[in-house]
Design a protein around this motif. Structure first.
Motif, PDB file in Angstrom:
ATOM      1  N   ILE A  31       0.837  -1.249   0.122  1.00 28.30           N
ATOM      2  CA  ILE A  31      -0.080   0.087  -0.069  1.00 28.30           C
ATOM      3  C   ILE A  31       1.099   1.066   0.127  1.00 28.30           C
ATOM      4  CG2 ILE A  31      -1.683   1.379   1.289  1.00 28.30           C
ATOM      5  CD1 ILE A  31      -2.944  -1.279   2.253  1.00 28.30           C
ATOM      6  N   PHE A  32       1.842   1.202   0.893  1.00 29.86           N
ATOM      7  CA  PHE A  32       2.758   2.244   0.811  1.00 29.86           C
ATOM      8  C   PHE A  32       3.592   2.735  -0.407  1.00 29.86           C
ATOM      9  CE2 PHE A  32       6.840   3.919   3.047  1.00 29.86           C
ATOM     10  CZ  PHE A  32       6.017   5.349   3.334  1.00 29.86           C
ATOM     11  N   ILE A  35       1.242   4.334  -2.739  1.00 27.20           N
ATOM     12  CA  ILE A  35       1.189   5.836  -2.328  1.00 27.20           C
ATOM     13  C   ILE A  35       2.422   6.317  -3.117  1.00 27.20           C
ATOM     14  CG2 ILE A  35       1.240   7.428  -0.512  1.00 27.20           C
ATOM     15  CD1 ILE A  35      -0.096   5.343   1.276  1.00 27.20           C
ATOM     16  N   GLU A  72       8.046  11.017   5.016  1.00 24.15           N
ATOM     17  CA  GLU A  72       6.957   9.991   4.934  1.00 24.15           C
ATOM     18  C   GLU A  72       7.497   8.642   5.207  1.00 24.15           C
ATOM     19  OE1 GLU A  72       3.870  10.663   2.140  1.00 24.15           O
ATOM     20  OE2 GLU A  72       2.877  12.098   3.673  1.00 24.15           O
ATOM     21  N   VAL A  75       8.944   7.862   8.619  1.00 20.94           N
ATOM     22  CA  VAL A  75       8.014   7.590   9.749  1.00 20.94           C
ATOM     23  C   VAL A  75       7.231   6.349   9.423  1.00 20.94           C
ATOM     24  CG1 VAL A  75       5.861   8.656  10.682  1.00 20.94           C
ATOM     25  CG2 VAL A  75       7.847  10.058  10.479  1.00 20.94           C
ATOM     26  N   LEU A  79       6.679   2.856  11.583  1.00 20.81           N
ATOM     27  CA  LEU A  79       5.441   2.521  12.374  1.00 20.81           C
ATOM     28  C   LEU A  79       5.182   0.823  11.814  1.00 20.81           C
ATOM     29  CD1 LEU A  79       3.118   5.477  11.537  1.00 20.81           C
ATOM     30  CD2 LEU A  79       3.760   4.634  13.568  1.00 20.81           C
ATOM     31  N   ILE A  83       4.666  -2.244  14.225  1.00 23.26           N
ATOM     32  CA  ILE A  83       3.414  -3.152  14.129  1.00 23.26           C
ATOM     33  C   ILE A  83       4.114  -4.577  13.899  1.00 23.26           C
ATOM     34  CG2 ILE A  83       1.644  -3.876  12.370  1.00 23.26           C
ATOM     35  CD1 ILE A  83       0.245  -1.699  13.394  1.00 23.26           C
TER      36      ILE A  83
ATOM     37  N   ILE B 149       2.874  14.731   9.697  1.00 22.01           N
ATOM     38  CA  ILE B 149       3.902  13.635  10.230  1.00 22.01           C
ATOM     39  C   ILE B 149       4.121  13.602  11.665  1.00 22.01           C
ATOM     40  CG2 ILE B 149       6.317  13.013   9.757  1.00 22.01           C
ATOM     41  CD1 ILE B 149       6.005  13.766   6.818  1.00 22.01           C
ATOM     42  N   TYR B 152       1.193  11.677  13.158  1.00 19.70           N
ATOM     43  CA  TYR B 152       1.299  10.049  12.749  1.00 19.70           C
ATOM     44  C   TYR B 152       2.028   9.531  14.184  1.00 19.70           C
ATOM     45  CZ  TYR B 152       0.060  11.295   8.260  1.00 19.70           C
ATOM     46  OH  TYR B 152      -0.164  11.819   6.921  1.00 19.70           O
ATOM     47  N   ALA B 168      -1.809   4.528  14.629  1.00 15.92           N
ATOM     48  CA  ALA B 168      -0.999   5.419  13.845  1.00 15.92           C
ATOM     49  C   ALA B 168      -0.932   4.957  12.503  1.00 15.92           C
ATOM     50  CB  ALA B 168       0.506   5.296  14.513  1.00 15.92           C
ATOM     51  N   LEU B 169      -0.903   3.575  12.483  1.00 15.44           N
ATOM     52  CA  LEU B 169      -0.617   3.205  10.890  1.00 15.44           C
ATOM     53  C   LEU B 169      -1.966   3.519   9.993  1.00 15.44           C
ATOM     54  CD1 LEU B 169       1.095   0.973   9.247  1.00 15.44           C
ATOM     55  CD2 LEU B 169      -0.498  -0.659   9.547  1.00 15.44           C
ATOM     56  N   LYS B 170      -3.051   3.410  10.556  1.00 14.61           N
ATOM     57  CA  LYS B 170      -4.199   3.639   9.687  1.00 14.61           C
ATOM     58  C   LYS B 170      -4.030   5.228   9.652  1.00 14.61           C
ATOM     59  CE  LYS B 170      -7.189   0.089  10.837  1.00 14.61           C
ATOM     60  NZ  LYS B 170      -8.139  -0.558  11.690  1.00 14.61           N
ATOM     61  N   PHE B 172      -1.591   7.007   9.235  1.00 15.04           N
ATOM     62  CA  PHE B 172      -0.452   7.376   8.293  1.00 15.04           C
ATOM     63  C   PHE B 172      -0.863   6.811   7.001  1.00 15.04           C
ATOM     64  CE2 PHE B 172       2.921   5.259   6.065  1.00 15.04           C
ATOM     65  CZ  PHE B 172       3.707   6.476   5.910  1.00 15.04           C
ATOM     66  N   LEU B 173      -1.249   5.647   6.789  1.00 16.70           N
ATOM     67  CA  LEU B 173      -1.711   5.135   5.514  1.00 16.70           C
ATOM     68  C   LEU B 173      -2.606   6.155   4.640  1.00 16.70           C
ATOM     69  CD1 LEU B 173      -1.519   1.350   5.677  1.00 16.70           C
ATOM     70  CD2 LEU B 173       0.142   2.717   4.657  1.00 16.70           C
ATOM     71  N   ALA B 176      -1.358   9.498   4.155  1.00 24.23           N
ATOM     72  CA  ALA B 176      -0.410   9.692   2.971  1.00 24.23           C
ATOM     73  C   ALA B 176      -1.176   9.663   1.356  1.00 24.23           C
ATOM     74  CB  ALA B 176       0.639   8.679   2.969  1.00 24.23           C
TER      75      ALA B 176
END
Lengths: 100, 493
Positions: A31-32, A35, A72, A75, A79, A83, B149, B152, B168-170, B172-173, B176
Motif C-alpha cells: 500500500i505504501f 502511495i 514520510e 515515519v 510504524l 506493528i 507527520i 502520525y 498510527a498506521l491507519k 498514516f496510510l 499519505a
C-alpha cells in the motif's frame, strides 16, 4: 519532441494504478509503495507541465515532493516495523482490533 | 534583496519562533534528569519540558497578538500573515496550550510520558499555523505534511500498545493516500493555469486563458485531499479507529488542530482562488456537507465507546463547518461564510476540549473506563466533571446558552442567506438526531447508578472547567468573538 498529452496521459495511468493499489492490496508495505507511485505520477505531471509552460516552478515543486516523500518513508517504515514487532504481520485486514 | 528576506521572515516570525523553540527543546530534554524506573523506555517525569513548550507557545501567541491589525506578506506572496491567519493561529496556539494541560498527568499515568511528545506537538502546531498563512498551493502541501507527520508519530506514541500502533498506521496510510490526491490536484491546477500561487491563479482565471476541465479536476482532488484531513464523508474511514486507538490527549489535539488547519486551507484556497467556479463546485460541497452530517450523526447513535462516539461526532461537526463553505462564491456572502466557519471552529474547539478533558479524567490504564456504561453515576460521585460533560454535550447538540448554539445559529443563517434551504433543513434535522446520542450520555451520567472513578489532577481539572466555562460565557458574550471572526475575512493583497 513528444506532445505533452503523452506525458500527462502516462501520469494519469500511474496515478490510477497507485490509487487502485492502495484500495486493493492488503500488505501495508505494498500500500505504501502504491502511495509513492501516486506521488511520483504527480511529479511526472509537474515536470511535463513545467516543460510546456517553460518555467522552473513546477520542477522545483518536484524536489519538495521528493523531500516530503522521504520524510514520510522514515515515519511510515518505523510504524510498520513497530506493528510487525507486536503482531508479526503487516496485513491491514489482520490489523483490526477496534470495531464499531 | 536583504530587505525582502527580512520582511518575509518577519511575516512568519511566530512559526519560526515555535519551530526553533521546538528544536532547542529537543536538545534541552536530553539533559533533563530522567526517572530511573521508567528510564529503559526513555520515560521522563520532569515537568520542565511541558512548561518550556507552553512558554514557547505563549511567546509565539504574544507575537501574533502584537501583530493584529498589521497584515504582512512574505516570500513573494506565498505566505500571508493577515487577520484570517492571526485568528486561526491564536485558536491553534490556545489548543496547543490546552493539549499540554490535558497531556501532562495523563501521559505520566499511562507510563508514556516522553519529552519528544511536546516537541512533536510544537512541530505539528507550526505546520498548522503555516497552513493558515499559505497563499500558495506548494505551501499548502508542505504545511499539511509538516502538521501530519508529527501527528502520525503522536498517535502511535503509546507503542507497544497494539491499538495505538494500529491507530498510527491507519492514520498514516490514509493520510499519505490523501496527500497523494492533494499533490495530484495541485499538479492539475498548475497544469491548467501555469502557477500554484493563489494570486496568479486568480489573475489567469480572469484573463480566461486556462483549461477548465483541468482546474475543476484539480479542485476536486484538492477537496479530496483536504477532506481526508478534516474527516468529511466519504473520506472519514480512518477517523473512528485513529481517534479510538490514539492516546486520548492526542485525539483531542488531532480533532481540533487538524480540523482547524484543514478548514483554514480549504477556506483560503476556495474563497480566494476558485470563486469563479462556484457554480460547478458548490453542488459538490453541498452534497459532501449533507452526506457528512447525515452519516456522522447516524453512525454515532450505535456507538457504546465514548471515544468512538466523539469520533463520529467530530465527523458530523466537520459536516456542519462544511456547510459554511457551500455559499462561498456568492456575491457578498464569502465574508459571512468565512466568519461563520471561523466562529464554529472556535465553538467546536472549546466544546471538544471540555468533552475530552472528562474522557481523560475517567480513563483508566489499559483502555478501561471508556465505555458509556462507565459514566453511570458520575453525576452523583463527581458532580463538577459531570457538569462539564453535560455542558459539552448540550453545546454539541446546539442548545442555548452554549457556544455550539450560537455557532450553529450563524452557520444556518449564512446557509439560508445563500438560498440553500434544503441543506439548512438537513442540518437542523441531523442536529435533532444528534440530540439522541448526546443526551443519552447525560442520562447515563445522572440517572443510572454506578461507581465511576475519576482522577483529580490539577491541570486536567483546570482545562475541563476552563473549557466548560468558556463554552457558556462566550455564548453569552458572543458579539466580540463574532466581531473578531468577521474582521478576519479573506482578501487578496
Amino acid at each position: 519532441m513528444l506532445p505533452i498529452e503523452y506525458y500527462t496521459g502516462l501520469s494519469v495511468i500511474l496515478f490510477t494504478l497507485g490509487a487502485l493499489g492502495v484500495l486493493i492490496r492488503r500488505n501495508a508495505l505494498i500500500i505504501f509503495m502504491s502511495i509513492e507511485l501516486m506521488l511520483n505520477s504527480a511529479n511526472l505531471a509537474f515536470v511535463s507541465f513545467a516543460r510546456s509552460y517553460e518555467g522552473m516552478s513546477g520542477q522545483i515543486f518536484v524536489f519538495f515532493v521528493i523531500a516530503v516523500a522521504a520524510a514520510e518513508v522514515a515515519v511510515g517504515l518505523a510504524l510498520i516495523v513497530a506493528i510487525f514487532h507486536t503482531k508479526r504481520n503487516i496485513d491491514v485486514d489482520q490489523i483490526n482490533s477496534m470495531k464499531g | 534583496m536583504i530587505g525582502d528576506i527580512m520582511t518575509s521572515l518577519w511575516a512568519i516570525l511566530p512559526v519560526i519562533v515555535l519551530a526553533l523553540w521546538a528544536c532547542v527543546l529537543l536538545l534541552v530534554d536530553l539533559w533533563l534528569p530522567k526517572d530511573q524506573q521508567g528510564s529503559q523506555q526513555g520515560e521522563s517525569n520532569s515537568p520542565i519540558t511541558p512548561l518550556l513548550a507552553a512558554l514557547g507557545m505563549l511567546t509565539s501567541a504574544a507575537i501574533v497578538i502584537a501583530r493584529i491589525g498589521q497584515p504582512t506578506m512574505g516570500f513573494g506572496g506565498m505566505m500571508m500573515a493577515d487577520g484570517f491567519s492571526h485568528f486561526i493561529c491564536l485558536l491553534l496556539l490556545a489548543s496547543g496550550l490546552v493539549t499540554i494541560g490535558l497531556s501532562h498527568d495523563y501521559m505520566k499515568r499511562l507510563g508514556i510520558a516522553r519529552g519528544e511528545y511536546y516537541v512533536l506537538l510544537m512541530f505539528s502546531l507550526s505546520g498548522m499555523m503555516l497552513m493558515s498563512m499559505s497563499a500558495d498551493l506548494i505551501m499548502v502541501f508542505l504545511s499539511l505534511e509538516l502538521l501530519s507527520i508529527p501527528l502520525y508519530v503522536m498517535a502511535g506514541i503509546a507503542t507497544p500498545r497494539p491499538s495505538s500502533e494500529e491507530a498510527a498506521l491507519k492514520y498514516f496510510l490514509l493520510g499519505a493516500f490523501a496527500s497523494g490526491f492533494l499533490v495530484y490536484g495541485i499538479g492539475l491546477v498548475f497544469g491548467a493555469t501555469g502557477s500554484t500561487s493563489l494570486q496568479q491563479i486568480v489573475a489567469v482565471v480572469q484573463s480566461g486563458n486556462y483549461n477548465l476541465a483541468l482546474i475543476l479536476g484539480g479542485a476536486a482532488l484538492i477537496i479530496t485531499g483536504l477532506g481526508f484531513k478534516v474527516a468529511i464523508v466519504p473520506f472519514h474511514m480512518w477517523t473512528p479507529d485513529a481517534y479510538q486507538g490514539a492516546p486520548s490527549a492526542v485525539t483531542a489535539f488531532m480533532s481540533v488542530g487538524a480540523k482547524t488547519a484543514g478548514f483554514a486551507a480549504l477556506l483560503r484556497v476556495f474563497v480566494l482562488a476558485f470563486p469563479a467556479f462556484s457554480a460547478d463546485i458548490t453542488p459538490v460541497l453541498w452534497g459532501l456537507a449533507a452526506l457528512t452530517m447525515v452519516l456522522g450523526n447516524f453512525a454515532a447513535i450505535a456507538q457504546r465507546n465514548i471515544k468512538r462516539l466523539l469520533a463520529y461526532s467530530s465527523i458530523a461537526h466537520a459536516g456542519y463547518i462544511m456547510m459554511a463553505l457551500v455559499p462561498y462564491g456568492q456575491d457578498g456572502l464569502s465574508a459571512d461564510s468565512v466568519a461563520s466557519a471561523l466562529f464554529y471552529l472556535v465553538a467546536y474547539a472549546f466544546t471538544n476540549f471540555a468533552a475530552w478533558a472528562v474522557v481523560i479524567a475517567l480513563e483508566q490504564a489499559g483502555e478501561k473506563g471508556l465505555e458509556l456504561q462507565d459514566y453511570a453515576g458520575l453525576g452523583r460521585k463527581h458532580p463538577a466533571l459531570a457538569a462539564v460533560m453535560a455542558v459539552a454535550m448540550l453545546s454539541f447538540t446546539g442548545v442555548p446558552p452554549t457556544l455550539g448554539f450560537v455557532g450553529k445559529f450563524y452557520l444556518f443563517r449564512t446557509v439560508l442567506e445563500g438560498g440553500h434551504v434544503g441543506l439548512a433543513l438537513i442540518g437542523v434535522l441531523t442536529s435533532l438526531v444528534s440530540a439522541f446520542y448526546y443526551l443519552r450520555v447525560i442520562v447515563v451520567m445522572y440517572m443510572q447508578e454506578g461507581e465511576p472513578e475519576a482522577r483529580r489532577e490539577p491541570w486536567l481539572q483546570a482545562m475541563a472547567y476552563g473549557s466548560a466555562i468558556g463554552v457558556v460565557a462566550l455564548s453569552i458574550f458572543s458579539a466580540p468573538l463574532l466581531f473578531l471572526a468577521s474582521q478576519a475575512v479573506l482578501k487578496l493583497f
